[in-house]
Enzyme design. Structure first.
Site, PDB file in Angstrom:
ATOM      1  N   LYS A  54       3.687  -6.235  -2.760  1.00 34.39           N
ATOM      2  CA  LYS A  54       3.842  -5.322  -1.691  1.00 34.39           C
ATOM      3  C   LYS A  54       2.495  -5.313  -0.695  1.00 34.39           C
ATOM      4  CE  LYS A  54       7.636  -3.029  -4.206  1.00 34.39           C
ATOM      5  NZ  LYS A  54       7.792  -1.698  -4.819  1.00 34.39           N
ATOM      6  N   GLN A  98       4.959   3.695  -7.443  1.00 32.38           N
ATOM      7  CA  GLN A  98       5.826   2.333  -8.188  1.00 32.38           C
ATOM      8  C   GLN A  98       6.437   3.104  -9.576  1.00 32.38           C
ATOM      9  OE1 GLN A  98       6.040  -0.748  -7.008  1.00 32.38           O
ATOM     10  NE2 GLN A  98       7.604  -0.976  -8.782  1.00 32.38           N
ATOM     11  N   ASP A 121      10.425   4.631   0.636  1.00 33.41           N
ATOM     12  CA  ASP A 121      11.665   3.926  -0.461  1.00 33.41           C
ATOM     13  C   ASP A 121      12.853   4.716  -0.001  1.00 33.41           C
ATOM     14  OD1 ASP A 121      10.393   2.126  -2.228  1.00 33.41           O
ATOM     15  OD2 ASP A 121       9.471   3.632  -3.378  1.00 33.41           O
TER      16      ASP A 121
END
Ligand SMILES: NC(=O)c1ccc[n+]([C@@H]2O[C@H](COP(=O)([O-])OP(=O)(O)OC[C@H]3O[C@@H](n4cnc5c(N)ncnc54)[C@H](OP(=O)(O)O)[C@@H]3O)[C@@H](O)[C@H]2O)c1
Length: 290
Positions: A54, A98, A121
Protein backbone atom coordinates in the site's frame (compact mmCIF):
# COMPACT_ATOMS: atom_id res chain seq x y z
CA UNK A 1 -14.71 -20.50 -25.73
CA UNK A 2 -12.44 -19.68 -22.77
CA UNK A 3 -13.38 -16.67 -20.72
CA UNK A 4 -12.02 -13.14 -21.02
CA UNK A 5 -9.63 -12.29 -18.19
CA UNK A 6 -10.72 -9.55 -15.78
CA UNK A 7 -7.17 -8.30 -15.39
CA UNK A 8 -6.83 -6.39 -12.11
CA UNK A 9 -3.15 -5.58 -12.66
CA UNK A 10 -3.85 -3.85 -15.98
CA UNK A 11 -6.85 -1.89 -14.68
CA UNK A 12 -5.01 -0.95 -11.48
CA UNK A 13 -2.17 0.49 -13.59
CA UNK A 14 -4.60 2.62 -15.62
CA UNK A 15 -6.50 3.79 -12.56
CA UNK A 16 -3.37 4.55 -10.52
CA UNK A 17 -2.22 6.85 -13.33
CA UNK A 18 -5.59 8.64 -13.14
CA UNK A 19 -5.35 8.86 -9.33
CA UNK A 20 -1.76 10.12 -9.65
CA UNK A 21 -2.99 12.94 -11.90
CA UNK A 22 -5.63 13.91 -9.30
CA UNK A 23 -3.01 13.73 -6.51
CA UNK A 24 -0.72 16.02 -8.55
CA UNK A 25 -3.54 18.50 -9.05
CA UNK A 26 -4.18 18.51 -5.27
CA UNK A 27 -0.49 19.09 -4.57
CA UNK A 28 -0.31 21.99 -7.05
CA UNK A 29 -3.32 23.65 -5.41
CA UNK A 30 -2.47 22.99 -1.75
CA UNK A 31 1.36 22.67 -1.76
CA UNK A 32 1.16 19.27 -0.07
CA UNK A 33 0.36 15.74 -1.10
CA UNK A 34 -2.68 13.72 -0.08
CA UNK A 35 -1.41 11.74 2.94
CA UNK A 36 -2.16 8.28 4.29
CA UNK A 37 -1.10 7.12 7.77
CA UNK A 38 -0.71 3.34 8.03
CA UNK A 39 -0.83 1.72 11.45
CA UNK A 40 0.65 -1.75 11.79
CA UNK A 41 0.41 -3.55 15.12
CA UNK A 42 2.60 -6.61 15.58
CA UNK A 43 4.67 -8.55 13.07
CA UNK A 44 2.17 -10.62 11.06
CA UNK A 45 4.10 -11.22 7.79
CA UNK A 46 0.97 -10.95 5.58
CA UNK A 47 0.00 -7.64 7.22
CA UNK A 48 3.56 -6.35 6.80
CA UNK A 49 3.40 -7.32 3.11
CA UNK A 50 0.02 -5.60 2.61
CA UNK A 51 1.17 -2.39 4.29
CA UNK A 52 4.40 -2.38 2.25
CA UNK A 53 2.40 -2.77 -1.00
CA UNK A 54 0.00 0.00 0.00
CA UNK A 55 2.83 2.42 0.85
CA UNK A 56 4.69 1.58 -2.36
CA UNK A 57 1.51 2.24 -4.35
CA UNK A 58 1.13 5.60 -2.54
CA UNK A 59 4.67 6.61 -3.47
CA UNK A 60 4.20 5.64 -7.12
CA UNK A 61 0.96 7.62 -7.41
CA UNK A 62 2.42 10.71 -5.68
CA UNK A 63 0.73 10.33 -2.30
CA UNK A 64 2.52 10.80 1.02
CA UNK A 65 2.42 7.91 3.46
CA UNK A 66 3.67 7.35 7.00
CA UNK A 67 4.11 4.05 8.78
CA UNK A 68 3.31 3.78 12.49
CA UNK A 69 4.59 0.36 13.60
CA UNK A 70 3.52 -0.70 17.08
CA UNK A 71 4.63 -3.77 19.06
CA UNK A 72 2.38 -6.85 19.29
CA UNK A 73 1.73 -6.13 22.99
CA UNK A 74 0.25 -2.66 22.33
CA UNK A 75 -2.83 -2.03 24.48
CA UNK A 76 -6.17 -0.82 23.14
CA UNK A 77 -5.69 2.48 25.01
CA UNK A 78 -2.29 3.05 23.36
CA UNK A 79 -3.72 2.38 19.90
CA UNK A 80 -6.71 4.64 20.58
CA UNK A 81 -4.26 7.35 21.64
CA UNK A 82 -2.37 7.08 18.32
CA UNK A 83 -5.64 7.13 16.34
CA UNK A 84 -6.69 10.30 18.22
CA UNK A 85 -3.38 11.98 17.31
CA UNK A 86 -3.76 11.00 13.64
CA UNK A 87 -7.38 12.23 13.64
CA UNK A 88 -6.09 15.64 14.82
CA UNK A 89 -3.14 15.86 12.37
CA UNK A 90 -4.11 18.03 9.35
CA UNK A 91 -1.37 16.46 7.16
CA UNK A 92 -3.05 13.05 7.54
CA UNK A 93 -6.05 12.74 5.21
CA UNK A 94 -6.58 8.99 5.49
CA UNK A 95 -5.97 6.48 8.27
CA UNK A 96 -5.43 2.82 7.61
CA UNK A 97 -5.31 0.49 10.61
CA UNK A 98 -4.17 -2.83 9.16
CA UNK A 99 -6.36 -5.72 10.33
CA UNK A 100 -6.33 -8.19 11.98
CA UNK A 101 -5.30 -6.68 15.32
CA UNK A 102 -3.89 -8.65 18.29
CA UNK A 103 -6.53 -10.25 20.56
CA UNK A 104 -6.22 -7.69 23.39
CA UNK A 105 -7.58 -4.98 21.05
CA UNK A 106 -11.26 -4.84 20.04
CA UNK A 107 -11.21 -4.10 16.30
CA UNK A 108 -14.67 -2.59 16.44
CA UNK A 109 -13.51 0.03 19.02
CA UNK A 110 -10.62 1.08 16.77
CA UNK A 111 -12.75 1.20 13.61
CA UNK A 112 -15.24 3.43 15.45
CA UNK A 113 -12.45 5.71 16.73
CA UNK A 114 -11.14 6.65 13.26
CA UNK A 115 -12.56 10.02 12.21
CA UNK A 116 -15.29 9.31 9.60
CA UNK A 117 -13.71 11.80 7.14
CA UNK A 118 -10.35 9.96 7.44
CA UNK A 119 -11.92 6.46 7.31
CA UNK A 120 -10.58 5.68 3.81
CA UNK A 121 -11.20 1.94 4.33
CA UNK A 122 -14.88 2.84 4.56
CA UNK A 123 -15.36 0.36 7.45
CA UNK A 124 -16.73 2.75 10.06
CA UNK A 125 -20.42 2.90 10.98
CA UNK A 126 -20.91 6.42 9.59
CA UNK A 127 -19.55 5.56 6.15
CA UNK A 128 -21.37 2.21 6.02
CA UNK A 129 -24.56 4.01 7.11
CA UNK A 130 -24.18 6.61 4.38
CA UNK A 131 -23.70 3.81 1.83
CA UNK A 132 -26.77 1.96 3.11
CA UNK A 133 -28.80 5.20 2.92
CA UNK A 134 -27.76 5.72 -0.71
CA UNK A 135 -25.42 8.69 -0.11
CA UNK A 136 -21.95 7.09 -0.03
CA UNK A 137 -18.87 9.07 1.06
CA UNK A 138 -16.08 6.48 0.79
CA UNK A 139 -16.79 2.98 -0.54
CA UNK A 140 -14.98 0.09 1.20
CA UNK A 141 -11.93 -0.70 -0.91
CA UNK A 142 -12.33 -4.38 -1.85
CA UNK A 143 -16.00 -4.21 -2.92
CA UNK A 144 -15.37 -0.86 -4.65
CA UNK A 145 -12.50 -2.51 -6.54
CA UNK A 146 -14.75 -5.42 -7.56
CA UNK A 147 -17.37 -3.04 -8.92
CA UNK A 148 -14.72 -1.10 -10.88
CA UNK A 149 -13.20 -4.35 -12.22
CA UNK A 150 -16.62 -5.30 -13.59
CA UNK A 151 -17.80 -1.92 -14.89
CA UNK A 152 -14.51 -0.88 -16.48
CA UNK A 153 -14.29 -4.23 -18.28
CA UNK A 154 -17.68 -3.56 -19.85
CA UNK A 155 -19.77 -5.89 -17.66
CA UNK A 156 -23.21 -4.30 -17.38
CA UNK A 157 -24.63 -4.53 -13.87
CA UNK A 158 -27.85 -2.72 -14.76
CA UNK A 159 -30.66 -5.17 -13.93
CA UNK A 160 -28.19 -8.07 -13.77
CA UNK A 161 -28.59 -10.81 -11.18
CA UNK A 162 -25.44 -10.82 -9.04
CA UNK A 163 -25.00 -13.67 -6.57
CA UNK A 164 -22.42 -12.94 -3.85
CA UNK A 165 -21.11 -15.89 -1.85
CA UNK A 166 -19.88 -14.56 1.54
CA UNK A 167 -21.46 -11.93 3.82
CA UNK A 168 -18.46 -10.46 5.67
CA UNK A 169 -18.45 -6.83 6.75
CA UNK A 170 -15.44 -6.08 4.54
CA UNK A 171 -16.47 -7.81 1.30
CA UNK A 172 -19.86 -9.48 0.80
CA UNK A 173 -22.16 -7.17 2.77
CA UNK A 174 -20.81 -3.81 1.49
CA UNK A 175 -20.56 -5.23 -2.04
CA UNK A 176 -24.29 -6.00 -1.95
CA UNK A 177 -24.96 -2.40 -0.86
CA UNK A 178 -22.75 -0.97 -3.62
CA UNK A 179 -24.27 -3.07 -6.40
CA UNK A 180 -27.88 -2.36 -5.36
CA UNK A 181 -27.35 1.43 -5.30
CA UNK A 182 -29.77 3.35 -7.49
CA UNK A 183 -26.90 4.68 -9.59
CA UNK A 184 -24.99 4.13 -12.83
CA UNK A 185 -22.60 1.19 -12.54
CA UNK A 186 -25.00 -0.49 -10.11
CA UNK A 187 -28.79 -1.14 -10.18
CA UNK A 188 -28.16 -4.87 -9.90
CA UNK A 189 -30.48 -7.47 -8.40
CA UNK A 190 -28.39 -8.93 -5.59
CA UNK A 191 -28.56 -12.26 -3.77
CA UNK A 192 -26.18 -12.78 -0.83
CA UNK A 193 -25.32 -16.36 0.24
CA UNK A 194 -23.35 -17.66 3.22
CA UNK A 195 -22.54 -20.85 5.08
CA UNK A 196 -26.19 -21.39 6.09
CA UNK A 197 -27.64 -20.90 2.60
CA UNK A 198 -29.59 -23.92 1.34
CA UNK A 199 -29.00 -25.24 -2.20
CA UNK A 200 -26.21 -22.76 -2.85
CA UNK A 201 -25.36 -24.13 -6.30
CA UNK A 202 -29.00 -23.62 -7.39
CA UNK A 203 -28.57 -19.94 -6.49
CA UNK A 204 -25.18 -19.43 -8.16
CA UNK A 205 -26.48 -21.15 -11.32
CA UNK A 206 -29.13 -18.40 -11.64
CA UNK A 207 -26.54 -15.61 -11.65
CA UNK A 208 -25.35 -13.38 -14.47
CA UNK A 209 -22.42 -12.48 -12.21
CA UNK A 210 -21.05 -14.64 -9.37
CA UNK A 211 -18.69 -13.15 -6.77
CA UNK A 212 -17.06 -15.59 -4.36
CA UNK A 213 -15.50 -14.26 -1.12
CA UNK A 214 -15.37 -17.07 1.43
CA UNK A 215 -11.74 -18.18 1.85
CA UNK A 216 -12.26 -21.81 0.71
CA UNK A 217 -9.80 -22.85 -1.99
CA UNK A 218 -11.37 -23.72 -5.38
CA UNK A 219 -14.88 -23.82 -3.88
CA UNK A 220 -16.79 -22.69 -6.98
CA UNK A 221 -16.77 -25.45 -9.58
CA UNK A 222 -17.78 -25.34 -13.23
CA UNK A 223 -21.20 -26.97 -12.66
CA UNK A 224 -22.13 -24.21 -10.18
CA UNK A 225 -22.50 -21.47 -12.83
CA UNK A 226 -24.56 -21.04 -15.95
CA UNK A 227 -22.69 -20.87 -19.29
CA UNK A 228 -21.60 -17.30 -20.02
CA UNK A 229 -21.71 -16.10 -16.41
CA UNK A 230 -19.11 -13.58 -15.22
CA UNK A 231 -17.08 -14.80 -12.23
CA UNK A 232 -15.13 -12.69 -9.73
CA UNK A 233 -12.80 -14.51 -7.34
CA UNK A 234 -11.99 -12.59 -4.15
CA UNK A 235 -10.47 -15.46 -2.16
CA UNK A 236 -6.80 -15.68 -1.23
CA UNK A 237 -5.78 -19.14 -0.03
CA UNK A 238 -2.40 -20.84 0.38
CA UNK A 239 -2.31 -23.84 -1.96
CA UNK A 240 0.24 -25.69 0.15
CA UNK A 241 3.04 -25.43 -2.42
CA UNK A 242 3.56 -21.76 -1.53
CA UNK A 243 1.25 -20.65 -4.35
CA UNK A 244 -1.90 -18.58 -3.85
CA UNK A 245 -5.24 -19.85 -5.15
CA UNK A 246 -8.67 -18.27 -5.10
CA UNK A 247 -12.12 -19.52 -4.12
CA UNK A 248 -12.82 -20.53 -7.74
CA UNK A 249 -11.63 -23.62 -9.61
CA UNK A 250 -10.11 -21.30 -12.23
CA UNK A 251 -9.05 -23.85 -14.86
CA UNK A 252 -12.48 -25.52 -15.00
CA UNK A 253 -14.67 -22.42 -14.56
CA UNK A 254 -12.84 -20.39 -17.25
CA UNK A 255 -14.13 -22.89 -19.86
CA UNK A 256 -17.77 -22.09 -18.98
CA UNK A 257 -17.67 -18.41 -17.88
CA UNK A 258 -17.63 -15.45 -20.29
CA UNK A 259 -15.23 -13.50 -18.05
CA UNK A 260 -13.26 -14.38 -14.92
CA UNK A 261 -10.82 -12.68 -12.55
CA UNK A 262 -7.58 -14.51 -11.72
CA UNK A 263 -5.89 -14.97 -8.32
CA UNK A 264 -3.44 -13.37 -7.98
CA UNK A 265 -3.83 -10.37 -10.27
CA UNK A 266 -7.60 -9.83 -10.06
CA UNK A 267 -9.28 -8.20 -7.07
CA UNK A 268 -6.09 -7.78 -4.97
CA UNK A 269 -4.49 -4.92 -6.97
CA UNK A 270 -7.89 -3.22 -7.23
CA UNK A 271 -8.27 -3.12 -3.43
CA UNK A 272 -5.07 -1.10 -3.05
CA UNK A 273 -6.04 1.14 -5.97
CA UNK A 274 -9.34 2.09 -4.34
CA UNK A 275 -7.51 2.92 -1.10
CA UNK A 276 -5.46 5.48 -3.06
CA UNK A 277 -8.63 6.76 -4.72
CA UNK A 278 -10.35 7.23 -1.35
CA UNK A 279 -7.29 8.98 0.11
CA UNK A 280 -7.30 11.58 -2.68
CA UNK A 281 -11.07 12.01 -2.17
CA UNK A 282 -10.44 12.43 1.58
CA UNK A 283 -7.77 15.08 0.96
CA UNK A 284 -10.11 17.01 -1.31
CA UNK A 285 -12.99 16.70 1.16
CA UNK A 286 -10.86 17.99 4.06
CA UNK A 287 -9.65 20.86 1.86
CA UNK A 288 -13.27 21.84 1.25
CA UNK A 289 -13.24 20.77 -2.41
CA UNK A 290 -16.03 18.17 -2.22
N1 LIG B 1 -8.28 -9.63 -2.70
C1 LIG B 1 -8.51 -8.86 -1.65
O1 LIG B 1 -8.19 -7.69 -1.66
C2 LIG B 1 -9.22 -9.42 -0.47
C3 LIG B 1 -9.76 -8.56 0.49
C4 LIG B 1 -10.49 -9.13 1.55
C5 LIG B 1 -10.60 -10.51 1.65
N2 LIG B 1 -10.01 -11.30 0.71
C6 LIG B 1 -10.14 -12.75 0.76
O2 LIG B 1 -11.51 -13.09 0.55
C7 LIG B 1 -11.86 -14.25 1.31
C8 LIG B 1 -13.02 -13.89 2.21
O3 LIG B 1 -12.60 -12.90 3.13
P1 LIG B 1 -13.57 -12.28 4.23
O4 LIG B 1 -12.76 -11.43 5.10
O5 LIG B 1 -14.76 -11.75 3.54
O6 LIG B 1 -13.92 -13.66 5.00
P2 LIG B 1 -14.72 -13.96 6.34
O7 LIG B 1 -14.89 -12.74 7.17
O8 LIG B 1 -14.08 -15.17 6.90
O9 LIG B 1 -16.18 -14.35 5.79
C9 LIG B 1 -16.35 -15.52 5.03
C10 LIG B 1 -17.78 -15.58 4.55
O10 LIG B 1 -17.89 -16.73 3.73
C11 LIG B 1 -18.98 -17.53 4.19
N3 LIG B 1 -18.64 -18.94 3.98
C12 LIG B 1 -17.60 -19.62 4.49
N4 LIG B 1 -17.62 -20.91 4.03
C13 LIG B 1 -18.70 -21.01 3.21
C14 LIG B 1 -19.25 -22.06 2.44
N5 LIG B 1 -18.70 -23.28 2.41
N6 LIG B 1 -20.36 -21.80 1.71
C15 LIG B 1 -20.92 -20.57 1.72
N7 LIG B 1 -20.45 -19.53 2.43
C16 LIG B 1 -19.33 -19.75 3.17
C17 LIG B 1 -19.14 -17.21 5.66
O11 LIG B 1 -20.47 -17.51 6.04
P3 LIG B 1 -21.04 -17.21 7.53
O12 LIG B 1 -21.24 -15.71 7.57
O13 LIG B 1 -22.30 -17.95 7.58
O14 LIG B 1 -19.99 -17.67 8.48
C18 LIG B 1 -18.81 -15.72 5.66
O15 LIG B 1 -19.95 -14.95 5.35
C19 LIG B 1 -10.59 -14.64 2.06
O16 LIG B 1 -9.91 -15.62 1.30
C20 LIG B 1 -9.78 -13.37 2.10
O17 LIG B 1 -8.38 -13.61 2.18
C21 LIG B 1 -9.35 -10.79 -0.34
Amino acid sequence: MPATLLDGNALAKTMRAEIGARAGEFERTHSRKPGLAAVLVGDNPASQRYVRSKRKACATAGLESWLHPLPHGTSQAELLDLVARLNADPAVHGILVQLPLPKQIAEEAIIRAVSPVKDVDGFGPENLGLLAAGHPRYLPCTPFGIQQLLVRNGVSLEGAHVVIVGRSNIVGKPLALILMQKAPGANATVTVCHSRSRNLADLTRQADVVVVAIGVARFLEADMIQPGAVVVDVGINEAGDGKLVGDVDFDAVKEIASAISPVPGGVGPMTITMLLHNTVDAARLQAGER
